[in-house]
Design an enzyme around this catalytic site. Structure first.
Site, PDB file in Angstrom:
ATOM      1  N   LYS A   1      68.054  65.593  44.443  1.00 19.78           N
ATOM      2  CA  LYS A   1      69.229  66.525  44.851  1.00 19.78           C
ATOM      3  C   LYS A   1      70.187  65.557  45.711  1.00 19.78           C
ATOM      4  O   LYS A   1      69.758  64.677  46.619  1.00 19.78           O
ATOM      5  CB  LYS A   1      68.620  67.577  46.192  1.00 19.78           C
ATOM      6  CG  LYS A   1      68.354  68.722  45.336  1.00 19.78           C
ATOM      7  CD  LYS A   1      67.933  69.722  46.243  1.00 19.78           C
ATOM      8  CE  LYS A   1      68.069  71.498  45.589  1.00 19.78           C
ATOM      9  NZ  LYS A   1      68.131  72.463  46.574  1.00 19.78           N
TER      10      LYS A   1
ATOM     11  N   LYS B   1      63.751  64.424  45.628  1.00 20.30           N
ATOM     12  CA  LYS B   1      63.844  65.829  45.098  1.00 20.30           C
ATOM     13  C   LYS B   1      65.023  65.973  44.083  1.00 20.30           C
ATOM     14  O   LYS B   1      65.325  66.897  43.249  1.00 20.30           O
ATOM     15  CB  LYS B   1      64.230  66.931  46.095  1.00 20.30           C
ATOM     16  CG  LYS B   1      63.144  67.173  47.049  1.00 20.30           C
ATOM     17  CD  LYS B   1      63.667  67.755  48.374  1.00 20.30           C
ATOM     18  CE  LYS B   1      64.387  69.084  48.084  1.00 20.30           C
ATOM     19  NZ  LYS B   1      64.685  69.914  49.368  1.00 20.30           N
TER      20      LYS B   1
HETATM   21  N1  C2G Z   1      67.075  80.178  48.653  1.00 15.85           N
HETATM   22  C1  C2G Z   1      67.288  81.751  48.643  1.00 15.85           C
HETATM   23  N2  C2G Z   1      68.373  82.234  47.930  1.00 15.85           N
HETATM   24  C2  C2G Z   1      69.275  81.556  47.608  1.00 15.85           C
HETATM   25  C3  C2G Z   1      69.233  79.944  47.467  1.00 15.85           C
HETATM   26  C4  C2G Z   1      68.152  79.539  48.217  1.00 15.85           C
HETATM   27  O1  C2G Z   1      66.417  82.363  49.011  1.00 15.85           O
HETATM   28  N3  C2G Z   1      70.351  82.007  46.547  1.00 15.85           N
HETATM   29  C5  C2G Z   1      65.997  79.695  49.594  1.00 15.85           C
HETATM   30  C6  C2G Z   1      65.404  78.756  48.737  1.00 15.85           C
HETATM   31  O2  C2G Z   1      64.343  79.552  47.800  1.00 15.85           O
HETATM   32  C7  C2G Z   1      64.533  78.012  49.881  1.00 15.85           C
HETATM   33  C8  C2G Z   1      65.436  77.990  50.913  1.00 15.85           C
HETATM   34  O3  C2G Z   1      66.527  78.948  50.391  1.00 15.85           O
HETATM   35  O4  C2G Z   1      63.333  78.766  50.347  1.00 15.85           O
HETATM   36  C9  C2G Z   1      66.451  76.655  50.966  1.00 15.85           C
HETATM   37  O5  C2G Z   1      66.774  76.484  49.686  1.00 15.85           O
HETATM   38  P1  C2G Z   1      67.243  74.756  49.340  1.00 15.85           P
HETATM   39  O6  C2G Z   1      67.956  74.250  50.393  1.00 15.85           O
HETATM   40  O7  C2G Z   1      67.947  74.819  47.807  1.00 15.85           O
HETATM   41  O8  C2G Z   1      65.531  74.424  49.277  1.00 15.85           O
HETATM   42  P2  C2G Z   1      65.077  73.257  48.229  1.00 15.85           P
HETATM   43  O9  C2G Z   1      65.826  72.456  47.583  1.00 15.85           O
HETATM   44  O10 C2G Z   1      64.342  74.503  47.508  1.00 15.85           O
HETATM   45  O11 C2G Z   1      63.700  72.584  48.875  1.00 15.85           O
HETATM   46  O12 C2G Z   1      59.440  71.276  50.406  1.00 15.85           O
HETATM   47  C10 C2G Z   1      60.289  72.411  50.132  1.00 15.85           C
HETATM   48  C11 C2G Z   1      61.713  71.864  49.724  1.00 15.85           C
HETATM   49  O13 C2G Z   1      62.345  71.237  50.595  1.00 15.85           O
HETATM   50  C12 C2G Z   1      62.629  73.282  49.283  1.00 15.85           C
END
Ligand code: C2G
Length: 129
Positions: free
Chosen positions: A46, A44
């Site tokens: 990340k 990803k």
């Molecule tokens: N999120 C949110 N508001 C934020 C930050 C994050 O609602 N200010 C939500 C994201 O939309 C996601 C969840 O929190 O639904 C987790 O965010 P991340 O850890 O950044 O996940 P991500 O890297 O987007 O991974 O297969 C799907 C991926 O693994 C999602």
């Protein structure tokens, strides 16, 4: 029992994550969270601050979360929906439309992201202090 599923890296857990997890749990009775492994985070592009084990332990301590599973691939969602008998798949709306293919197996809900907070913003602020 209505079962909910979501995925994420959940690094440096913050109010945006908690809002998502709380709203996901409010849709049903049992929340399964797929947390990205350190290897999958590389896929990803990340770089998490906390290791998978630490992020998993932190998630498991959140009262909205009932089960934490590893997310190791983009391609495991259909199997997970079937394995855990999921009724509703939930993600923040930065993913809107990306997981509509799951509608064949369960309901798909995208919640509005929490504005003004993100793990990358937290890291930027820490680096600037
Ligand atoms: N999120 C949110 N508001 C934020 C930050 C994050 O609602 N200010 C939500 C994201 O939309 C996601 C969840 O929190 O639904 C987790 O965010 P991340 O850890 O950044 O996940 P991500 O890297 O987007 O991974 O297969 C799907 C991926 O693994 C999602």
């Amino acid at each position: 029992m209505k079962k909910i599923l979501t995925y994420g890296t959940f690094d440096l857990i913050h109010a945006g994550h908690i809002n998502l997890l709380r709203r996901a749990k409010d849709l049903g009775d049992y929340l399964v969270v797929g947390i990205s492994t350190d290897e999958f985070n590389k896929v990803k592009n990340k770089q998490a601050y906390h290791t998978f084990d630490n992020r998993k332990m932190i998630l498991e301590s959140i009262r909205f979360v009932d089960k934490v599973i590893p997310e190791y691939s983009w391609d495991q969602k259909i199997d997970d929906v079937k394995r855990y008998h999921i009724d509703i798949f939930v993600m923040g709306d930065d993913w809107k439309g990306q997981f509509d293919f799951l509608q064949e197996y369960c309901e798909v809900v995208y919640f509005p992201r929490t504005e003004g907070i993100s793990t990358s913003e937290i890291k930027r602020n820490m680096n600037n202090n």
